[in-house]
Design a protein around this motif. Structure first.
Motif, PDB file in Angstrom:
ATOM      1  N   PHE A  29       8.474   6.199 -11.303  1.00 13.89           N
ATOM      2  CA  PHE A  29       9.336   5.104 -10.860  1.00 13.89           C
ATOM      3  C   PHE A  29      10.049   5.460  -9.568  1.00 13.89           C
ATOM      4  N   SER A  30      10.182   6.773  -9.315  1.00 18.22           N
ATOM      5  CA  SER A  30      10.907   7.227  -8.131  1.00 18.22           C
ATOM      6  C   SER A  30      10.060   7.233  -6.861  1.00 18.22           C
ATOM      7  N   ILE A  31       8.783   6.947  -7.019  1.00 20.81           N
ATOM      8  CA  ILE A  31       7.883   7.025  -5.869  1.00 20.81           C
ATOM      9  C   ILE A  31       7.895   5.716  -5.112  1.00 20.81           C
ATOM     10  N   ASN A  32       8.201   5.790  -3.821  1.00 17.64           N
ATOM     11  CA  ASN A  32       8.107   4.608  -2.967  1.00 17.64           C
ATOM     12  C   ASN A  32       6.872   4.689  -2.090  1.00 17.64           C
ATOM     13  N   THR A  33       6.758   5.790  -1.359  1.00 14.79           N
ATOM     14  CA  THR A  33       5.629   5.958  -0.449  1.00 14.79           C
ATOM     15  C   THR A  33       4.632   6.957  -1.011  1.00 14.79           C
ATOM     16  N   MET A  34       3.366   6.641  -0.871  1.00 10.70           N
ATOM     17  CA  MET A  34       2.282   7.581  -1.170  1.00 10.70           C
ATOM     18  C   MET A  34       1.346   7.621   0.022  1.00 10.70           C
ATOM     19  N   GLY A  35       0.588   8.691   0.087  1.00  9.57           N
ATOM     20  CA  GLY A  35      -0.290   8.770   1.245  1.00  9.57           C
ATOM     21  C   GLY A  35      -1.384   9.799   1.089  1.00  9.57           C
ATOM     22  N   TRP A  36      -2.162   9.919   2.149  1.00  6.99           N
ATOM     23  CA  TRP A  36      -3.265  10.877   2.225  1.00  6.99           C
ATOM     24  C   TRP A  36      -3.086  11.766   3.444  1.00  6.99           C
ATOM     25  N   TYR A  37      -3.310  13.044   3.229  1.00  6.16           N
ATOM     26  CA  TYR A  37      -3.406  14.022   4.293  1.00  6.16           C
ATOM     27  C   TYR A  37      -4.790  14.647   4.232  1.00  6.16           C
ATOM     28  N   ARG A  38      -5.189  15.315   5.290  1.00  7.83           N
ATOM     29  CA  ARG A  38      -6.449  16.048   5.258  1.00  7.83           C
ATOM     30  C   ARG A  38      -6.310  17.350   6.019  1.00  7.83           C
ATOM     31  N   ILE A  51       1.243   4.411   2.488  1.00  7.51           N
ATOM     32  CA  ILE A  51       1.501   3.061   2.032  1.00  7.51           C
ATOM     33  C   ILE A  51       2.772   3.073   1.196  1.00  7.51           C
ATOM     34  N   THR A  52       3.627   2.076   1.410  1.00 12.23           N
ATOM     35  CA  THR A  52       4.853   1.979   0.639  1.00 12.23           C
ATOM     36  C   THR A  52       4.625   1.111  -0.600  1.00 12.23           C
ATOM     37  N   SER A  56       3.496  -1.769   2.958  1.00  8.87           N
ATOM     38  CA  SER A  56       3.431  -1.425   4.383  1.00  8.87           C
ATOM     39  C   SER A  56       2.587  -0.181   4.571  1.00  8.87           C
ATOM     40  N   THR A  57       1.748  -0.215   5.590  1.00  8.71           N
ATOM     41  CA  THR A  57       0.813   0.887   5.816  1.00  8.71           C
ATOM     42  C   THR A  57       0.988   1.497   7.203  1.00  8.71           C
ATOM     43  N   MET A  58       0.553   2.721   7.313  1.00  6.63           N
ATOM     44  CA  MET A  58       0.553   3.430   8.584  1.00  6.63           C
ATOM     45  C   MET A  58      -0.670   4.319   8.620  1.00  6.63           C
ATOM     46  N   TYR A  59      -1.306   4.425   9.796  1.00  5.36           N
ATOM     47  CA  TYR A  59      -2.535   5.198   9.941  1.00  5.36           C
ATOM     48  C   TYR A  59      -2.452   6.144  11.136  1.00  5.36           C
ATOM     49  N   ALA A  60      -3.111   7.271  11.006  1.00  8.42           N
ATOM     50  CA  ALA A  60      -3.310   8.135  12.155  1.00  8.42           C
ATOM     51  C   ALA A  60      -4.239   7.426  13.136  1.00  8.42           C
ATOM     52  N   SER A  70      -4.810   1.474   0.227  1.00 12.12           N
ATOM     53  CA  SER A  70      -4.348   0.372  -0.607  1.00 12.12           C
ATOM     54  C   SER A  70      -3.773   0.932  -1.903  1.00 12.12           C
ATOM     55  N   ARG A  71      -3.040   0.064  -2.634  1.00 12.50           N
ATOM     56  CA  ARG A  71      -2.470   0.463  -3.917  1.00 12.50           C
ATOM     57  C   ARG A  71      -3.051  -0.413  -5.010  1.00 12.50           C
ATOM     58  N   GLY A  72      -3.205   0.176  -6.185  1.00 11.57           N
ATOM     59  CA  GLY A  72      -3.636  -0.578  -7.328  1.00 11.57           C
ATOM     60  C   GLY A  72      -2.517  -1.471  -7.847  1.00 11.57           C
ATOM     61  N   ASN A  73      -2.876  -2.389  -8.723  1.00  8.64           N
ATOM     62  CA  ASN A  73      -1.890  -3.326  -9.264  1.00  8.64           C
ATOM     63  C   ASN A  73      -0.771  -2.618 -10.020  1.00  8.64           C
TER      64      ASN A  73
END
Length: 115
Positions: A29-38, A51-52, A56-60, A70-73
């Motif tokens: 429940f505490s997670i707002n933003t998730m993302g991918w690194y490589r 993605i928040t 809202s999304t942001m890309y390199a 994207s996020r699942g339902n």
């Protein structure tokens, strides 16, 4: 505590596509933003996309127009759709989520793009 588990990596030819998934569990429940690194061999870990909770999304710059986050339902799963893959996209891809003032990481999934 938050646990992140990635899946979907593999070997693909240049120009091909892959879809990565990351499932979060625990105190999500505490997670707002998730993302991918490589992280490519011998290089630092770099941000790929975020993605928040609101979508809202942001890309390199290196992946704009080719990758889609994207996020699942249920909001506890994120995806990374990777198209037009290039050999330079070869790396271990890590799921990331900041929560409780800490950074949580998955164990990573290897993506290999052959030329």
């Amino acid at each position: 505590q938050v646990q992140l588990v990635e899946s979907g990596g593999g070997l693909v030819q240049a120009g091909g596509s892959l879809r990565l998934s990351c499932a979060a569990s625990g105190t999500i429940f505490s997670i707002n933003t998730m993302g991918w690194y490589r992280q490519a061999p011998g290089k630092q870990r770099d941000l790929v996309a975020t993605i928040t909770r609101g979508g809202s999304t942001m890309y390199a710059d290196s992946v704009k127009g080719r990758f889609t986050i994207s996020r699942g339902n249920a909001k506890n799963t994120i995806y990374l759709e990777m198209n037009s893959l290039k050999p330079e996209d070869t790396a271990v891809y890590y799921c990331y989520a900041p929560a409780f003032g800490m950074d949580y990481w998955g164990k990573g999934t290897l993506v290999t793009v052959s030329s």
